[in-house]
Write an enzyme that holds these catalytic residues in place. Structure first.
Site, short mmCIF file in Angstrom:
data_model
loop_
_atom_site.label_atom_id
_atom_site.label_comp_id
_atom_site.label_asym_id
_atom_site.label_seq_id
_atom_site.Cartn_x
_atom_site.Cartn_y
_atom_site.Cartn_z
N PRO A 112 5.40 84.98 76.73
CA PRO A 112 6.07 85.92 77.65
C PRO A 112 5.21 86.24 78.86
CG PRO A 112 5.44 87.02 75.59
CD PRO A 112 5.17 85.57 75.41
N GLU A 139 1.29 87.61 66.80
CA GLU A 139 0.87 88.24 68.06
C GLU A 139 0.63 87.22 69.16
OE1 GLU A 139 0.82 91.35 69.10
OE2 GLU A 139 1.80 91.76 67.20
N ARG A 177 19.65 68.27 80.34
CA ARG A 177 20.92 68.11 81.04
C ARG A 177 20.72 67.64 82.48
NH1 ARG A 177 23.45 71.99 83.66
NH2 ARG A 177 25.58 71.90 82.99
N ASP A 192 26.32 73.54 89.57
CA ASP A 192 25.92 74.54 88.57
C ASP A 192 25.28 75.76 89.22
OD1 ASP A 192 26.70 73.34 86.24
OD2 ASP A 192 24.80 72.34 85.89
#
Ligand code: SAH
Length: 277
Positions: A112, A139, A177, A192
């Site tokens: 993150p 963690e 894709r 898209d």
């Protein structure tokens, strides 16, 4: 052919999404290969321990560096040896260059704290032919994996998940894709959302009348120029309503700008334009 090497403590989490629909077809077509490696196989102690308590205390467990380094280094060096052996055996198949310099693929840590994954990052990754993905758990991984093994760090969004496996699948899916020949229609990704910093126009299929709600007439008209104009307008309108932060990055024509100015006037004039109708 794009090859992903995924390093994880939970290999089976990767299985089912690769066995359905477009990812499955990409693998069958030989455009995609995903090789999943169990980090636990590289823990050398009797109990195959892969995590330990954090130095400095506090809750949670931290993934130990040795098995992660061992796993990634083993797989990458295996490939190098295989390639250079192949060269001596069958020189015609390799350029001399590749014998002496086999570039390392990007080694991406899912975290993150990484750079945000966007369509632009997906396009960038799709230019490689091999990518290594390292999935954390608990963690997270020992900091030295980030510093001395990973060459890139990616976050799929500003939230925290229990592991890097879903993020790895998100990356694999978005990149796959974009690979040539994976989607039936080669132009399918051009419109898209996020391709050109705009959200895509709305889609309709049959029936033309569903519970009294009808499809916009222009889509039934068969007039392609008009359909294109309508779609462009819808795309601009949606982006303006929902994600105005994207607009400065979009490539806009004079007509596009005029439409946006009109939308701004409408809203200033109190004409309702609810964000999510
Ligand atoms: N304590 C860490 C988060 C650990 S989450 C921190 O605060 O930074 C456990 C693992 O899940 C991470 O090591 C990472 O591999 C994965 N993960 C969680 N959220 C993610 C996200 N938004 N993007 C990519 N990977 C994520």
């Amino acid at each position: 052919m794009m090859r992903f090497d995924v390093f994880t403590l939970f290999p089976s989490l990767l299985t089912s999404p690769l066995q359905e629909s477009i990812l499955k077809r990409a693998i069958e077509l030989g455009r995609l290969s995903v090789v999943v490696h169990n980090i636990r196989d590289y823990a050398t102690d009797k109990h195959h321990v892969t995590d330990d308590l954090p130095y400095g205390g506090g809750g949670g467990m931290v993934m130990k560096p040795e098995p992660v380094f061992a796993a990634v280094e083993d797989i990458l060096s295996e490939e190098r040896e295989a390639k250079s052996e192949g060269h001596t055996g069958t020189p015609a198949l390799h350029t001399p260059h590749s014998t002496f310099h086999i570039p390392r693929p990007p080694i991406i840590l899912l975290t993150p704290q990484g750079r945000l994954f966007t369509q632009a990052v997906a396009r960038e990754l799709a230019t490689h032919d091999r990518i290594v993905l390292i999935c954390g758990r608990y963690e997270g991984v020992d900091e030295r994996v980030r510093q001395f093994l990973a060459t890139d760090e990616i976050s799929i969004g500003d939230y925290v998940l229990t592991g890097g496996e879903l993020p790895a699948l998100v990356v694999i899916d978005a990149v796959t894709r974009l690979l040539p020949g994976v989607l039936g229609d080669p132009g399918a990704t051009l419109d898209d959302s996020h391709t050109d910093a705009l959200l895509e126009y709305p889609h309709y299929t049959r029936p033309a009348n569903f519970r009294g709600q009808t499809v916009p007439q222009v889509l039934l008209s068969g007039d392609h120029a008009q359909v294109d104009r309508w779609r462009r307008e819808q795309s601009l309108r949606r982006t303006w309503e929902r994600r105005p932060d994207l607009l400065p990055k979009a490539r806009l024509s004079q007509a596009d700008r005029e439409l946006l100015a009109r939308l701004a006037q409408e809203s200033a004039g109190g004409v309702s334009s609810s964000s999510f109708d």
